[in-house]
Write an enzyme that holds these catalytic residues in place. Structure first.
Site, short mmCIF file in Angstrom:
data_model
loop_
_atom_site.label_atom_id
_atom_site.label_comp_id
_atom_site.label_asym_id
_atom_site.label_seq_id
_atom_site.Cartn_x
_atom_site.Cartn_y
_atom_site.Cartn_z
N CYS B 62 -2.17 14.04 39.45
CA CYS B 62 -2.82 15.27 38.73
C CYS B 62 -4.26 14.85 38.05
CB CYS B 62 -1.94 15.59 37.55
SG CYS B 62 -1.78 14.62 35.95
N ALA B 65 -4.41 12.16 35.37
CA ALA B 65 -4.54 10.94 36.27
C ALA B 65 -5.97 10.60 36.64
CB ALA B 65 -3.44 10.76 37.41
N ARG B 96 -2.69 -0.03 36.53
CA ARG B 96 -3.66 0.02 37.49
C ARG B 96 -4.36 -1.16 37.54
NH1 ARG B 96 -8.53 2.88 38.99
NH2 ARG B 96 -8.42 3.37 41.15
N HIS B 195 -11.27 13.53 38.27
CA HIS B 195 -12.60 12.78 38.47
C HIS B 195 -13.83 13.47 38.11
CE1 HIS B 195 -10.00 10.93 41.88
NE2 HIS B 195 -9.80 10.27 40.66
#
Lengths: 70, 491
Positions: B62, B65, B96, B195
């Site tokens: 999403c 994220a 991550r 992003h």
């Protein structure tokens, strides 16, 4: 009224990029491309056209401009 | 099975689509294609960045994220508040493997989880007061933080909290940047919009802060690494190559990066863009506002690294170009024994990839250096421009799949029978149980780094370790093995 960004690609051609639409293509024609008048209807590779209010001089690339559907 | 023709690939796609209802079939057909490297533009063959179909299994994330997990999260000296219920932050915490240097909890905060832990009363009465209090508490408990970012989770947008007002007020109060990020998970179709939102907040809140400050001593060789998240140390193994050829790396975005590095980025001469998908927005912005050109590069595998180093050097003078040649010559000598060792063990093996960001196209070169062939690739959240770049890298008639569903991926694998699959943790155990070697390519299967020459050595070893693991020959119980298999084993 999307914001479009005009820039030069690695090959030296002018490209038009619309971030929101994921659209980036080479500019194929500009209505006014003279030292004292620049803009108007801009057509890109896939056939879409945009209208940019003519500027008094060609812009320094890259540049973000407001455009209308041409 | 040997290489497929375009007709065979298309027939396979049709066969796989057969089970869907008419409408779903029509939609999914646009996302699957046989590659045609002669095409200049991918939108002629594949559709991407569209909403996933309800009812099929997707592995997309999403917007939260994309912003907290990818772009903002690795900035180590800032505290990133997961503003909203506790789960989003907790279940994504430290997953991550963005490595960093520093003392966690003192001057760096990368693997910690800060959350406003929304309860029912915060939803009903609003969470602004809680955020206000939380920021004060953070600044008391962790005085060495350099700034705070507020990463909104879904409820913040739904109840209409004014995090911008709180952030502005608190920023004045604690005299540090407090960045409100409107990355509620429901925005957009995948993490990709996250992003973009994160890039836009960096553009608005971070980059202009040193516009009129020229105290930073620049050199003609300043560059910044953009879009390298230092997974397993990736950015470090890239950075040493650039430094060795004579460049000065001013900032790393955002793996092992700091706030002040990001603020200094507008002073560099060239932006080096690794992950195009997540950081092209900010690179384009810096090109327009500060006149900094950007160049995409690829640090997977010696062939692509050499190509990229030469491309980067072409922006600088002869001393850098010589530096690049020196680096390439030095490391190529080191790479030869590695390729000589692993290539015979991996030659001709076929790989299918389904990951995100840049990996489906960037890792192809590294596999080819090992004599392997990528026969299928797809992006979770790629856009047209990603596929534009991918179709040229892939062979003719190979499979392209966008936002592939769990069912489709399994069926493709059954038909194509690759020797190795690279995808995420949700796929890993399904395929391993099907008896196919698998690498989790989101965080390099807990290995890494894979970037740079040093990374390639690890990459080659890992691929060999996975593919030639003796366990794959032991999937059938000895008493169930037929005569021919037993004979093959004996031989």
């Amino acid at each position: 009224m999307p914001m479009v960004m005009l820039r030069e690609n690695a090959a030296g051609d002018m490209t038009l990029y619309v971030a929101k639409k994921d659209l980036e293509d080479v500019v194929t024609s500009i209505e006014f491309d003279q030292p004292d008048k620049w803009g108007g209807t801009i057509t890109i590779g896939d056939g879409t056209s945009f209208y940019i209010d003519p500027l008094d001089c060609p812009p320094k690339l890259p540049v973000s401009l407001r455009a209308r559907r041409g | 099975m040997s290489t497929m023709t375009t007709e065979q690939t298309e027939a396979l796609i049709q066969e796989v689509l057969e089970v869907y209802p008419e409408k779903a079939k029509k939609d999914r057909a646009k996302h699957l294609a046989a590659n045609d490297p002669t095409l200049e533009q991918s939108n002629k063959c594949i559709t991407s960045n569209k909403k996933s179909l309800p009812g099929v299994m997707t592995i997309r994330g999403c917007a939260y994220a994309g912003s907290k997990g990818v772009v903002w999260g690795p900035i180590k000296d800032m505290i990133h508040i997961s503003h909203g219920p506790v789960g989003c932050g907790q279940y994504s915490r430290a997953g991550r493997r963005n490595y960093y240097v520093g003392t966690t909890g003192v001057n760096t905060f990368g693997t910690m989880n800060f959350t406003s832990d929304f309860q029912e009363k915060d939803i009903v009465f609003g969470g602004d007061k809680k955020l206000d209090k939380l920021i004060s508490e953070i600044d008391t408990l962790f005085p060495l933080n350099k700034g705070i970012s507020v990463q909104s989770e879904c409820p913040i947008g739904l109840i209409g909290d004014d995090i911008e007002a709180v952030s502005k007020r608190k920023s004045k109060e604690i005299d540090k940047p407090v960045v409100p990020v409107r990355c509620e998970g429901f925005r957009g179709v995948s993490q990709s919009l996250g992003h973009h939102i994160a890039n836009d907040t960096i553009r608005d809140w971070v980059l202009p802060t040193r516009d009129n400050d020229n105290s930073f001593q620049t050199t003609p060789y300043d560059v910044s690494i953009i879009g390298d998240y230092n997974i397993g140390g990736d950015a470090w193994s890239s950075r040493i190559l650039l430094e060795e050829m004579g460049l000065r790396v001013v900032s790393q975005w955002s793996g092992d990066g700091t706030l002040s590095e990001m603020e200094l980025t507008p002073k560099v001469k060239l932006n080096l863009l690794h992950c195009y998908r997540s950081m092209n927005y900010i690179s384009r912005h810096m090109e327009e506002k500060y006149g900094i050109p950007w160049v995409e590069y690829n640090f997977f595998g010696p062939t692509k690294i050499a190509e990229s180093l030469r491309k980067i050097a072409s922006y600088f003078d002869d001393s850098i170009k010589e530096g690049a040649e020196r680096v390439i010559a030095k490391y190529n000598a080191e790479m030869e024994p590695i390729i000589a060792k692993f290539r015979p063990r991996l030659e001709g093996k076929r790989v299918m990839l389904y990951v995100g960001g840049l990996r489906p196209r960037h890792t192809i070169g590294a596999y080819e250096d090992l004599g392997m062939e990528v026969v299928g690739a797809g992006y979770e959240f790629g856009h047209n421009d990603d596929y534009d770049r991918t179709i040229k890298e892939m062979g003719n008639a190979t499979l392209l799949y966008d936002d592939v569903t769990g069912y489709e991926f399994e069926e493709f694998v059954k038909a194509v029978k690759p020797d190795l699959i690279g995808s995420g943790i949700k796929e890993k155990y399904i395929f391993q149980k099907m008896g196919i070697p698998f690498r989790q390519m989101h965080s390099w299967d807990y290995s890494g780094p894979y970037h740079g020459y040093d990374g390639f050595a690890i990459f080659a070893r890992d691929m060999d370790m996975t593919l030639n693991n003796p366990c794959w020959g032991k999937l059938i119980a000895p008493w169930k093995a037929t005569g021919s298999e037993a004979a093959a084993k004996a031989a």
